[in-house]
Design a protein around this motif. Sequence first.
Motif, short mmCIF file in Angstrom:
data_model
loop_
_atom_site.label_atom_id
_atom_site.label_comp_id
_atom_site.label_asym_id
_atom_site.label_seq_id
_atom_site.Cartn_x
_atom_site.Cartn_y
_atom_site.Cartn_z
N PHE A 107 0.83 -1.19 0.00
CA PHE A 107 0.00 0.00 0.00
C PHE A 107 0.88 1.27 0.00
O PHE A 107 0.68 2.19 -0.77
CB PHE A 107 -0.84 -0.10 1.28
CG PHE A 107 -1.74 1.04 1.54
CD1 PHE A 107 -1.73 1.66 2.77
CD2 PHE A 107 -2.62 1.49 0.58
CE1 PHE A 107 -2.60 2.70 3.04
CE2 PHE A 107 -3.50 2.53 0.84
CZ PHE A 107 -3.47 3.13 2.09
N ALA B 33 3.45 9.97 6.91
CA ALA B 33 2.19 9.23 6.95
C ALA B 33 1.46 9.49 8.27
O ALA B 33 2.08 9.78 9.28
CB ALA B 33 2.47 7.74 6.81
N PRO B 34 0.12 9.38 8.24
CA PRO B 34 -0.63 9.54 9.49
C PRO B 34 -0.20 8.50 10.52
O PRO B 34 0.19 7.38 10.15
CB PRO B 34 -2.09 9.29 9.07
CG PRO B 34 -2.10 9.40 7.60
CD PRO B 34 -0.73 9.12 7.10
N ALA B 35 -0.30 8.84 11.78
CA ALA B 35 0.18 7.96 12.86
C ALA B 35 -0.47 6.59 12.81
O ALA B 35 0.18 5.57 13.05
CB ALA B 35 -0.08 8.63 14.22
N THR B 36 -1.76 6.55 12.47
CA THR B 36 -2.47 5.27 12.41
C THR B 36 -1.80 4.34 11.40
O THR B 36 -1.61 3.16 11.66
CB THR B 36 -3.93 5.47 11.98
OG1 THR B 36 -4.51 6.47 12.79
CG2 THR B 36 -4.73 4.19 12.12
N LEU B 37 -1.47 4.89 10.26
CA LEU B 37 -0.86 4.09 9.20
C LEU B 37 0.52 3.60 9.60
O LEU B 37 0.89 2.45 9.42
CB LEU B 37 -0.79 4.93 7.92
CG LEU B 37 -0.23 4.29 6.65
CD1 LEU B 37 -0.91 2.98 6.37
CD2 LEU B 37 -0.43 5.23 5.49
N LEU C 60 0.18 0.81 12.04
CA LEU C 60 -0.26 -0.43 11.40
C LEU C 60 0.88 -1.12 10.67
O LEU C 60 0.90 -2.34 10.57
CB LEU C 60 -1.38 -0.14 10.39
CG LEU C 60 -2.77 0.06 10.92
CD1 LEU C 60 -3.70 0.41 9.79
CD2 LEU C 60 -3.28 -1.19 11.63
N ARG D 202 -6.05 -4.77 19.28
CA ARG D 202 -6.35 -4.49 17.89
C ARG D 202 -7.15 -5.67 17.35
O ARG D 202 -7.00 -6.80 17.81
CB ARG D 202 -5.05 -4.31 17.08
CG ARG D 202 -5.31 -3.87 15.64
CD ARG D 202 -4.04 -3.76 14.86
NE ARG D 202 -3.19 -2.69 15.36
CZ ARG D 202 -1.93 -2.53 15.00
NH1 ARG D 202 -1.37 -3.36 14.16
NH2 ARG D 202 -1.22 -1.56 15.50
N THR D 203 -7.97 -5.38 16.36
CA THR D 203 -8.71 -6.44 15.66
C THR D 203 -8.01 -6.69 14.34
O THR D 203 -7.71 -5.75 13.61
CB THR D 203 -10.15 -5.97 15.40
OG1 THR D 203 -10.70 -5.47 16.61
CG2 THR D 203 -11.01 -7.11 14.91
N VAL D 204 -7.70 -7.94 14.05
CA VAL D 204 -6.98 -8.28 12.82
C VAL D 204 -7.67 -9.42 12.09
O VAL D 204 -8.47 -10.15 12.68
CB VAL D 204 -5.51 -8.67 13.10
CG1 VAL D 204 -4.71 -7.50 13.63
CG2 VAL D 204 -5.43 -9.87 14.02
N TYR E 27 -0.01 -4.75 10.04
CA TYR E 27 -1.14 -4.11 9.37
C TYR E 27 -2.43 -4.72 9.93
O TYR E 27 -2.54 -4.85 11.14
CB TYR E 27 -0.99 -4.26 7.85
CG TYR E 27 -1.53 -3.05 7.12
CD1 TYR E 27 -2.80 -3.06 6.57
CD2 TYR E 27 -0.76 -1.90 6.99
CE1 TYR E 27 -3.29 -1.95 5.90
CE2 TYR E 27 -1.26 -0.79 6.33
CZ TYR E 27 -2.52 -0.81 5.79
OH TYR E 27 -3.02 0.29 5.14
N GLY E 28 -3.37 -5.11 9.12
CA GLY E 28 -4.62 -5.65 9.68
C GLY E 28 -4.64 -7.16 9.74
O GLY E 28 -5.72 -7.76 9.75
N TYR E 29 -3.45 -7.78 9.76
CA TYR E 29 -3.39 -9.24 9.70
C TYR E 29 -2.60 -9.85 10.85
O TYR E 29 -1.64 -9.26 11.33
CB TYR E 29 -2.69 -9.69 8.41
CG TYR E 29 -3.47 -9.44 7.17
CD1 TYR E 29 -3.24 -8.30 6.42
CD2 TYR E 29 -4.45 -10.33 6.75
CE1 TYR E 29 -3.97 -8.05 5.27
CE2 TYR E 29 -5.18 -10.09 5.60
CZ TYR E 29 -4.93 -8.95 4.86
OH TYR E 29 -5.66 -8.71 3.74
#
Lengths: 69, 158
Positions: free
Chosen positions: B18, B98-102, B105, B131-133, B151-153
């Motif tokens: 990404f 980049a934004p802190a959230t990114l 992640l 966190r939810t992944v 990241y989200g995994y």
Amino acid sequence: MCFAFPGKILKIEGAEALIDYESETRTAHVISNEFKEGDYVLVQGKIVLEKIDSDDARRWLAMIHGRTG
Amino acid sequence: MEEPVETYFLKYAFPCTFVIRLRKQVDEPTFRKLEAAAMQGTPVDRAILENTYKKAFLRMKKIASEMGKDYWSPQVIREYFVNRHNAVIAEDEGYKEAPATLRELCRTEHATVVDERDGILVVQFGENRTRTVSKAFVPDAKTGDRVVIHYGYAIEVE
């Protein structure tokens, strides 16, 4: 989408949310009660994962859509 | 069943593609191909991977010579993503914008599964952060397991 994207919840109806990604709106599954309309959230694989900071989310969306500043 | 090392690499590398795409360092067709391969667990040509993730391979080659291994080995891949990647994010100029959230992640974390349902895991890491992944890469993971998240995994069970 196959990896996490930021979006804004426009509407929640039962277990489905309508998410605004700026370039498009799409539905996603809501599996927790913690989310509400107006929240900026992380969505992945059509599931709303978690809430994220709204300023960060807006900056992130700007980055995705090629806007600076 | 042994998973191909290219697949293992892509599981860790894909989520941050990404960022490479935002910098326009990968074209759309290559991106879609990598996405499909990461989701389906199909291997991708090493040349394509090395050409897309140039910085990662530069670092992995250094690690490989430290470890006395081939840079295309799971141990080197793991050492880079699990132990070195976070420092890279902290120092990299691109990530600073980049934004802190990114940025958060993109870090890898050691986490413990505290809940699982409907294709996702809720994990706990750091100082009581949750966190939810996605469970997509670790379908058999269950509460109590230690996983590496990125990241989200959840990428793998430790």
